[in-house]
Design a protein around this motif. Structure first.
Motif, short mmCIF file in Angstrom:
data_model
loop_
_atom_site.label_atom_id
_atom_site.label_comp_id
_atom_site.label_asym_id
_atom_site.label_seq_id
_atom_site.Cartn_x
_atom_site.Cartn_y
_atom_site.Cartn_z
N ARG A 147 0.83 -1.21 0.00
CA ARG A 147 0.00 0.00 0.00
C ARG A 147 0.86 1.26 0.00
O ARG A 147 0.51 2.24 -0.67
N ALA A 148 1.97 1.23 0.71
CA ALA A 148 2.86 2.40 0.67
C ALA A 148 3.39 2.61 -0.75
O ALA A 148 3.47 3.74 -1.24
N GLY A 149 3.73 1.51 -1.42
CA GLY A 149 4.21 1.63 -2.79
C GLY A 149 3.15 2.17 -3.72
O GLY A 149 3.43 3.03 -4.58
N TRP A 150 1.90 1.69 -3.58
CA TRP A 150 0.83 2.14 -4.48
C TRP A 150 0.49 3.59 -4.21
O TRP A 150 0.32 4.38 -5.15
N TRP A 151 0.39 3.96 -2.94
CA TRP A 151 0.00 5.35 -2.63
C TRP A 151 1.11 6.33 -2.99
O TRP A 151 0.85 7.43 -3.47
N ALA A 152 2.37 5.93 -2.80
CA ALA A 152 3.48 6.80 -3.20
C ALA A 152 3.48 7.02 -4.71
O ALA A 152 3.76 8.11 -5.20
N ALA A 153 3.12 5.97 -5.46
CA ALA A 153 3.13 6.06 -6.92
C ALA A 153 1.92 6.76 -7.48
O ALA A 153 2.03 7.53 -8.45
N GLY B 65 7.92 13.45 1.28
CA GLY B 65 8.10 14.82 0.79
C GLY B 65 6.99 15.33 -0.09
O GLY B 65 7.21 16.25 -0.89
N ARG B 66 5.80 14.78 0.05
CA ARG B 66 4.67 15.32 -0.70
C ARG B 66 3.36 15.01 0.02
O ARG B 66 3.29 14.13 0.88
N GLY B 67 2.34 15.76 -0.32
CA GLY B 67 1.06 15.59 0.32
C GLY B 67 0.36 14.31 -0.11
O GLY B 67 0.32 13.99 -1.30
N LEU B 68 -0.16 13.58 0.87
CA LEU B 68 -0.96 12.38 0.61
C LEU B 68 -2.14 12.39 1.58
O LEU B 68 -2.21 11.57 2.51
N PRO B 69 -3.07 13.32 1.40
CA PRO B 69 -4.15 13.44 2.39
C PRO B 69 -5.01 12.20 2.53
O PRO B 69 -5.63 11.99 3.58
N SER B 70 -5.07 11.34 1.50
CA SER B 70 -5.92 10.15 1.59
C SER B 70 -5.24 8.98 2.30
O SER B 70 -5.89 7.97 2.58
N TRP B 71 -3.93 9.10 2.60
CA TRP B 71 -3.18 7.99 3.18
C TRP B 71 -3.76 7.58 4.54
O TRP B 71 -4.02 6.40 4.78
N ALA B 72 -3.97 8.53 5.43
CA ALA B 72 -4.47 8.18 6.77
C ALA B 72 -5.87 7.58 6.68
O ALA B 72 -6.20 6.65 7.41
N ALA C 49 6.39 -6.13 4.73
CA ALA C 49 5.15 -6.48 4.03
C ALA C 49 3.94 -6.11 4.89
O ALA C 49 2.91 -5.66 4.38
N HIS C 50 4.06 -6.31 6.21
CA HIS C 50 2.97 -5.99 7.13
C HIS C 50 3.46 -5.04 8.21
O HIS C 50 4.62 -5.10 8.63
N ALA C 51 2.55 -4.18 8.66
CA ALA C 51 2.89 -3.24 9.72
C ALA C 51 3.24 -3.99 11.01
O ALA C 51 2.73 -5.08 11.27
N ARG C 52 4.09 -3.38 11.82
CA ARG C 52 4.46 -3.98 13.10
C ARG C 52 3.40 -3.68 14.16
O ARG C 52 2.94 -2.54 14.29
N ASN C 53 3.03 -4.70 14.90
CA ASN C 53 2.09 -4.53 15.99
C ASN C 53 2.81 -3.88 17.17
O ASN C 53 3.87 -4.37 17.59
#
Length: 493
Positions: free
Chosen positions: A147-153, A189-196, A442-446
């Motif tokens: 998801r980080a890769g897709w949203w960054a792209a 270094g750029r806006g991603l308002p939909s990420w959260a 691959a997965h976020a850390r708990n």
């Protein structure tokens, strides 16, 4: 062929017509990835007698408006369908087609719009069904890296930068380890308002639930090495239309262009030609009713009937070390590294089976049952299955991860689903099972506190204990050598 650009409800749209007099059946492809990248695909459809219509979705590339993933595709797609059917070159018949996010666009047309705007057939490849399905595992654990890769792209921008995350990671290898994860846009270094907002989606299954009420033929195509294998199979299984076909190969998200290491010559297919032949039969009403298809058996260079599954067989792997281990989020087990450290305190429980006495065809869903204890109120349990080949190589077979929230120090029994496999394991193969507290990045850390992993700003160590005698690996094993099928015949029957 005739090509021209136009605007459908103000969205940038290209139309490529076949040679000769119409009217023609149409294929509609709606994409956030730049319609100009689909020109070769459009030419292929047009050469075979289809009017190819390719559209940039709202807010992407040449289409105006704001880009809100998954928000506008049903309404905008319905407008495109109605426009196509009003054109003199259209005979009224229409196939909605797409891959990944484009598959969502096609499925939304089949399932979420009024009857007059629905396509006559839908072709969905590696379907990214919705924000919750793409962002989370079925267990709810966050898929961080993809998801980080897709949203960054692609996120919150009209164009794409495919290498954005790789470039950022090259500059800061610890980029995804910084907390909180909601601060990723600032580090990019750029806006991603939909990420959260992405992580507030937990409502999986909308399109799957609607699939039971489908009224048109479906062809769904996926890969056993794709993130969305389970969604691909669930869509085919739930489809209530007059016919449902599935092709599932030993491929990644790029299908035939991304074969897995277990793919053979029989798994190299001209998918475009198969799509056209299926579309013709679907529009003519010539497909037999019911669910049919084929799945590739990796490592064996053949195809099986879709829906084939082995009989559940249990194996009890032997403990090597780590019945007690520490899940340290500062030193998480890496998803991109199959090596196992031999120094320091254990960071995972490691078990292994004896060598297989004969080749084994494993087809269907796998799982691990165990009894374990976490000394924190929240814990993720990641199970990774690795094949140790007779030649000494380690090959990842499957990963499953679940989140458990319960009283610290309490032993409990649970199951980790490992997903679906279709693979021939050669004689002499040993299966290594790793059970850990993380599978990062691959997965976020708990954080192990019960806090949301996306907003947490502190991570705590979690001590773990596993009863090695309780660990049971369940594999779906075919009882005899399977009968191969011709995938084209199964798709077109």
């Amino acid at each position: 062929m005739t090509a021209f650009g136009t605007a459908v409800e103000e969205l940038a749209t290209d139309v490529l017509l076949p040679e000769g007099d119409g009217p023609f059946p149409a294929v509609l492809v709606r994409t956030p990835y730049d319609r100009t990248r689909h020109r070769a695909e459009a030419r292929g459809w047009a050469r075979r007698g289809f009017a190819a219509v390719v559209q940039d979705v709202r807010g992407r590339f040449a289409s105006p408006g704001e880009w809100h993933p998954y928000a506008n595709e049903a309404a905008d797609g319905a407008a495109a369908v109605r426009w196509i059917r009003r054109q003199s070159w259209s005979d009224g018949r229409l196939v909605a087609a797409g891959a990944s996010y484009g598959a969502h666009c096609a499925l939304a047309l089949a399932l979420d719009v009024p009857e007059d705007a629905r396509p006559d057939a839908v072709l969905a490849a590696v379907p990214a069904l919705g924000p919750a399905e793409t962002a989370r595992e079925a267990s709810g654990v966050e898929r961080l890296l993809s998801r980080a890769g897709w949203w960054a792209a692609h996120g919150d921008r009209p164009d794409s930068d495919e290498g954005a995350l790789d470039e950022a990671l090259a500059a800061d290898p610890g980029l995804l380890a910084h907390l909180p994860l909601t601060g990723l846009p600032e580090r990019l270094g750029r806006g991603l308002p939909s990420w959260a907002g992405l992580w507030r989606h937990h409502d999986r299954g909308h399109l799957i639930a609607r699939a039971a009420h489908a009224a048109v033929p479906l062809l769904v195509v996926g890969g056993h090495h794709d993130h969305f294998t389970e969604d691909t199979v669930a869509l085919w299984d739930a489809w209530g239309g007059p016919s449902a076909r599935m092709l599932l190969g030993p491929w990644g998200h790029g299908l035939g262009s991304a074969p897995g290491p277990d793919a053979g010559p029989a798994h190299r297919m001209h998918l475009g030609e198969l799509y056209v032949r299926w579309a013709r039969r679907a529009l003519a009403g010539e497909l037999a009713p019911g669910h049919y298809g084929a799945q590739g058996l990796g490592g064996a260079d053949l195809w099986l009937t879709a829906g084939t599954e082995g009989e559940p067989r249990t194996r009890r792997p032997r403990l090597l070390h780590g019945a007690a281990f520490t899940a340290d989020p500062g030193r998480p087990v890496r998803s991109d590294d199959l090596s196992v450290p031999t120094d320091g305190p254990p960071d995972r429980c490691l078990l292994v089976t004896p060598p297989l006495p004969r080749p084994l065809d494993v087809v269907g869903p796998m799982s691990v049952q165990l009894r374990a204890t976490a000394h924190t109120p929240s814990a993720d349990w990641a199970a990774r299955l690795v094949a140790l080949t007779p030649q000494g190589a380690a090959e990842r077979l499957a990963v499953g991860i679940v989140r458990r929230d319960e009283r610290a120090g309490r032993e409990t029994a649970f199951t980790v689903d490992l997903g679906r496999i279709a693979l021939r394991l050669p004689a002499g193969t040993r299966l290594r099972l790793e059970i850990a507290g993380h599978h990062f990045p691959a997965h976020a850390r708990n954080p192990h506190t019960g806090e949301d992993p996306v907003t947490a700003d502190r991570l705590h160590i979690s001590r773990r204990a596993i009863d090695p005698d309780s660990v049971v690996l369940t594999l779906p094993v075919l009882p005899s050598r399977p009968t191969p099928v011709d995938p084209a015949k199964e798709i077109l029957r």
